[in-house]
Motif scaffolding. Structure first.
Motif, PDB file in Angstrom:
ATOM      1  N   GLY A 188     -10.376 -13.369   7.959  1.00  0.00           N
ATOM      2  CA  GLY A 188      -9.395 -14.421   8.171  1.00  0.00           C
ATOM      3  C   GLY A 188      -7.964 -13.985   7.956  1.00  0.00           C
ATOM      4  O   GLY A 188      -7.039 -14.795   8.091  1.00  0.00           O
ATOM      5  N   ARG A 189      -7.764 -12.688   7.620  1.00  0.00           N
ATOM      6  CA  ARG A 189      -6.413 -12.195   7.356  1.00  0.00           C
ATOM      7  C   ARG A 189      -6.208 -10.851   8.060  1.00  0.00           C
ATOM      8  O   ARG A 189      -6.324  -9.778   7.477  1.00  0.00           O
ATOM      9  CB  ARG A 189      -6.163 -12.070   5.853  1.00  0.00           C
ATOM     10  N   ILE A 190      -5.958 -10.943   9.370  1.00  0.00           N
ATOM     11  CA  ILE A 190      -5.703  -9.766  10.198  1.00  0.00           C
ATOM     12  C   ILE A 190      -4.358  -9.966  10.901  1.00  0.00           C
ATOM     13  O   ILE A 190      -4.102 -11.022  11.479  1.00  0.00           O
ATOM     14  CB  ILE A 190      -6.822  -9.553  11.230  1.00  0.00           C
ATOM     15  N   GLY A 191      -3.503  -8.971  10.821  1.00  0.00           N
ATOM     16  CA  GLY A 191      -2.199  -9.017  11.470  1.00  0.00           C
ATOM     17  C   GLY A 191      -2.057  -7.923  12.514  1.00  0.00           C
ATOM     18  O   GLY A 191      -2.985  -7.134  12.752  1.00  0.00           O
ATOM     19  N   VAL A 192      -0.883  -7.846  13.127  1.00  0.00           N
ATOM     20  CA  VAL A 192      -0.664  -6.879  14.202  1.00  0.00           C
ATOM     21  C   VAL A 192       0.814  -6.511  14.244  1.00  0.00           C
ATOM     22  O   VAL A 192       1.684  -7.357  13.991  1.00  0.00           O
ATOM     23  CB  VAL A 192      -1.135  -7.465  15.554  1.00  0.00           C
ATOM     24  N   TRP A 193       1.092  -5.231  14.535  1.00  0.00           N
ATOM     25  CA  TRP A 193       2.479  -4.832  14.740  1.00  0.00           C
ATOM     26  C   TRP A 193       2.543  -3.672  15.705  1.00  0.00           C
ATOM     27  O   TRP A 193       1.580  -2.915  15.866  1.00  0.00           O
ATOM     28  CB  TRP A 193       3.176  -4.503  13.418  1.00  0.00           C
ATOM     29  N   GLY A 194       3.690  -3.548  16.389  1.00  0.00           N
ATOM     30  CA  GLY A 194       3.879  -2.462  17.339  1.00  0.00           C
ATOM     31  C   GLY A 194       5.261  -2.521  17.953  1.00  0.00           C
ATOM     32  O   GLY A 194       5.971  -3.525  17.841  1.00  0.00           O
ATOM     33  N   GLY A 195       5.643  -1.425  18.603  1.00  0.00           N
ATOM     34  CA  GLY A 195       6.960  -1.329  19.215  1.00  0.00           C
ATOM     35  C   GLY A 195       6.891  -1.004  20.685  1.00  0.00           C
ATOM     36  O   GLY A 195       5.964  -0.330  21.146  1.00  0.00           O
ATOM     37  N   SER A 196       7.874  -1.499  21.447  1.00  0.00           N
ATOM     38  CA  SER A 196       8.015  -1.238  22.877  1.00  0.00           C
ATOM     39  C   SER A 196       6.810  -1.804  23.630  1.00  0.00           C
ATOM     40  O   SER A 196       6.572  -3.001  23.589  1.00  0.00           O
ATOM     41  CB  SER A 196       8.200   0.263  23.116  1.00  0.00           C
ATOM     42  N   TYR A 197       6.002  -0.943  24.292  1.00  0.00           N
ATOM     43  CA  TYR A 197       4.796  -1.473  24.918  1.00  0.00           C
ATOM     44  C   TYR A 197       3.843  -2.027  23.862  1.00  0.00           C
ATOM     45  O   TYR A 197       3.105  -2.986  24.100  1.00  0.00           O
ATOM     46  CB  TYR A 197       4.099  -0.381  25.733  1.00  0.00           C
ATOM     47  N   GLY A 198       3.881  -1.428  22.668  1.00  0.00           N
ATOM     48  CA  GLY A 198       3.105  -1.977  21.565  1.00  0.00           C
ATOM     49  C   GLY A 198       3.629  -3.323  21.107  1.00  0.00           C
ATOM     50  O   GLY A 198       2.870  -4.178  20.638  1.00  0.00           O
ATOM     51  N   GLY A 199       4.955  -3.540  21.258  1.00  0.00           N
ATOM     52  CA  GLY A 199       5.516  -4.857  20.969  1.00  0.00           C
ATOM     53  C   GLY A 199       5.052  -5.893  21.972  1.00  0.00           C
ATOM     54  O   GLY A 199       4.761  -7.047  21.616  1.00  0.00           O
ATOM     55  N   PHE A 200       4.997  -5.486  23.247  1.00  0.00           N
ATOM     56  CA  PHE A 200       4.465  -6.376  24.286  1.00  0.00           C
ATOM     57  C   PHE A 200       3.030  -6.778  23.984  1.00  0.00           C
ATOM     58  O   PHE A 200       2.667  -7.967  24.047  1.00  0.00           O
ATOM     59  CB  PHE A 200       4.568  -5.664  25.641  1.00  0.00           C
ATOM     60  N   LEU A 201       2.186  -5.813  23.604  1.00  0.00           N
ATOM     61  CA  LEU A 201       0.791  -6.132  23.304  1.00  0.00           C
ATOM     62  C   LEU A 201       0.666  -6.913  21.994  1.00  0.00           C
ATOM     63  O   LEU A 201      -0.273  -7.696  21.821  1.00  0.00           O
ATOM     64  CB  LEU A 201      -0.043  -4.857  23.274  1.00  0.00           C
ATOM     65  N   THR A 202       1.617  -6.726  21.073  1.00  0.00           N
ATOM     66  CA  THR A 202       1.663  -7.575  19.881  1.00  0.00           C
ATOM     67  C   THR A 202       1.926  -9.024  20.283  1.00  0.00           C
ATOM     68  O   THR A 202       1.273  -9.960  19.783  1.00  0.00           O
ATOM     69  CB  THR A 202       2.753  -7.075  18.917  1.00  0.00           C
ATOM     70  N   ALA A 203       2.882  -9.221  21.202  1.00  0.00           N
ATOM     71  CA  ALA A 203       3.149 -10.569  21.698  1.00  0.00           C
ATOM     72  C   ALA A 203       1.933 -11.147  22.411  1.00  0.00           C
ATOM     73  O   ALA A 203       1.623 -12.342  22.275  1.00  0.00           O
ATOM     74  CB  ALA A 203       4.355 -10.547  22.639  1.00  0.00           C
ATOM     75  N   MET A 204       1.223 -10.319  23.159  1.00  0.00           N
ATOM     76  CA  MET A 204      -0.002 -10.777  23.816  1.00  0.00           C
ATOM     77  C   MET A 204      -1.020 -11.244  22.787  1.00  0.00           C
ATOM     78  O   MET A 204      -1.674 -12.286  22.954  1.00  0.00           O
ATOM     79  CB  MET A 204      -0.599  -9.648  24.651  1.00  0.00           C
TER      80      MET A 204
END
Length: 554
Positions: free
Chosen positions: A427-443
């Protein structure tokens, strides 16, 4: 830098320097044109010549009399030669094609280059084959000596150095192709046109370095005697005459950027292990195990044994596509730990089982290690479109935004894989990334806030979620329809890779919907953090936000 004395001389603003064979001058690119200056700084830089295109791929002839270059005009380009005692540019067989990556022959009497169709107006449909051309500068005779297969695998490789074209010896031209499903080296005899494959197997080669006599090639390859070496880099050496391939390094370390030192017996490269950052290393290729690192005094006074060793993992997305990654687990007994999915940018990148050779991902590895030290499990995911796992992985169908975003299935699979682990709090999973990884974070936050409870989006290419539609389209409103998780959005305003307005637009939509949004803006900084202080602020803000919104339970 003058190596014997260590004296550093400031030449001027520019990039892509090319030292003249007389070791007294240097040419470089400034404002898309060629400039030249003295290496000792005695003369101010001045333009060497001017063309209407963007100059790239500059290379002096062996005798230093001529400069070979490519002049780019968007979708087409020409090959030119500037002679210092001449009045005009000599253009090499200009045509309605795209001529690229020119290289001198060893004697300077011929040139080889790559020719492909100029894809103007969308009339040419992929795959677009490419050819290796040669031109005899005495006779102006131009020949096509090889053409790639007219297949998707035979098309122009999206790989560091692209074609990696070199004319090493009179009868040896080498190049890189993806035609067998993996990026490998080939050689061709320009007279007989006989082609031989130099490296083979289910691995990649990159960062090629060539001995002065052209008899050996050093490479960084993700192969070795361990099954998980596919997520490492080791140094290999190719014998150009025989095609023999020998791995020179092995083990849990990562070795990159090899070069020959004093002939072909000694090499230098960068070396790291999971617990130690990158250092220069030296090795005698005739003495296995002779590798030794140097300049360890450059490392700060820090107990690197605190770091954890990431483990290679593999699982499948819901459509059966393979997904790879490295999982970082806190030391000691771990139970019900919060977890983070880290998504690299690019997307043609591969995260490794240790410190990365790219400064961008070197710093991300450091941040992931910090999160682990605070009690988080981190899964760094290598999703389809990335490198390291062959053509079908890098060029997966229905990916990239306009044609679909099947790569998001891999991110979702990573979240579900973590949720299924007995040491993770599902129940406690997060996500982070930059550039294309930021796009997939937003997804991830847009589609699955039920799984991803917090996110950090760093200069994310968010408009890719629109599949080609504009930010004012009805489809744009759907981005935030199911987004409920808090997010930190970070961006530099002078970003030429991803428009700053993409973060403005996303923040406005989320704030209008009542989603918790924090932001961190760096005026006048770009995609790669020109100021180290800004890089550190980015990392500290990322860790702080994750730790505040999804704290470790003690």
């Amino acid at each position: 830098m003058h190596l014997p004395s260590g004296k550093v001389t400031r030449i001027g603003a520019g990039d892509f320097p090319e030292i003249h064979p007389d070791s007294k001058r240097v040419s470089f690119r400034k404002d898309d044109q060629v400039w030249i200056a003295s290496l000792d700084g005695s003369n101010d830089p001045e333009p060497l010549f001017h063309v209407s295109g963007q100059v790239t791929a500059m290379q002096w002839s062996p005798d230093g009399d001529r400069l070979l270059f490519e002049s780019k005009y968007g979708s087409y380009s020409f090959i030119g030669i500037f002679r210092q005692d001449g009045e005009r540019i000599r253009w090499i067989d200009p045509s309605y094609r795209r001529d690229r990556f020119p290289v001198w022959s060893p004697d300077g009497q011929s040139v080889t280059f790559v020719r492909a169709l100029a894809t103007v107006g969308g009339l040419i449909k992929p795959p677009v084959p490419w050819s290796i051309m040669t031109v005899n500068l005495d006779t102006d005779k131009v020949e096509e000596i090889w053409t790639s297969p007219a297949t998707e695998r035979g098309a122009s490789p999206r790989w560091p150095g692209t074609f990696n074209l070199r004319w090493l010896q009179e009868d040896v031209i080498t190049f890189l192709s993806y035609q067998d499903g993996w990026p490998h080296l080939y050689k061709i005899n320009p007279r007989t046109r006989r082609v031989e494959q130099l490296t083979t197997g289910d691995f990649t080669v990159e960062q090629m370095s060539y001995s002065r006599d052209g008899s050996r090639i050093l490479v960084a390859a993700n192969t070795g005697d361990r099954p998980d070496d596919i997520d490492r880099k080791h140094i290999g050496m190719v014998d150009v005459a025989t095609g023999g391939f020998e791995l020179l390094t092995k083990g849990e370390g990562i070795e990159t950027s090899p070069v020959f030192v004093r002939g072909t017996d000694r090499i230098a490269f960068f070396s790291s292990v999971p617990h130690r950052p990158t250092l220069p290393a030296l090795m005698d290729v005739n003495k296995p195990g002779s590798q030794r690192t140097v300049a360890s005094s450059l490392l700060p006074d820090f107990d690197y044994q605190q770091l954890v060793t990431p483990e290679h993992v593999a699982f499948k997305a819901e459509d059966g596509h393979p997904v790879y990654g490295q999982v970082f687990r806190p030391k000691g007994q771990v139970k019900d730990a919060p977890a983070i999915v880290y998504i690299h940018g690019g997307p043609p990148r591969q995260m490794l089982l240790g410190w990365h050779h790219s400064d961008y991902y070197f710093n991300d590895y450091m941040l992931n290690q910090y999160l682990v030290s605070q009690g988080y499990v981190v899964l760094s995911v290598n999703y389809r479109l990335g490198t390291g796992y062959g053509f079908d992985f890098q060029y997966a169908k229905r990916t990239g935004g306009k044609n679909g975003v099947e790569e998001y299935r891999d991110i979702l699979a990573a979240g579900k894989w973590l949720a299924a682990q007995p040491f993770v709090d599902a129940g406690r999973i997060g996500v982070w990334g930059g550039s294309y990884g930021g796009f997939l974070t937003a997804m991830a936050l847009s589609k699955n806030s039920d799984i991803f409870k917090v996110g950090v989006n760093i200069h994310g290419a968010n408009y890719r979620m629109l599949g080609g539609a504009g930010p004012t389209s009805a489809r744009a409103d759907s981005i935030t329809a199911a987004w409920t998780s808090p997010v930190l959005i970070i961006h530099g305003s002078d970003d030429f890779n991803v428009r700053f307005t993409e973060s403005i637009d996303l923040a406005n939509r989320l704030l209008g919907k009542g989603v918790e949004v924090e932001y961190l803006v760096f005026p006048d900084d770009n995609h790669h953090w020109m100021l180290f202080d800004n890089l550190m602020k980015r990392s500290k803000a990322t860790a702080r936000f994750i730790m505040e919104k999804m704290p470790v339970k003690h």
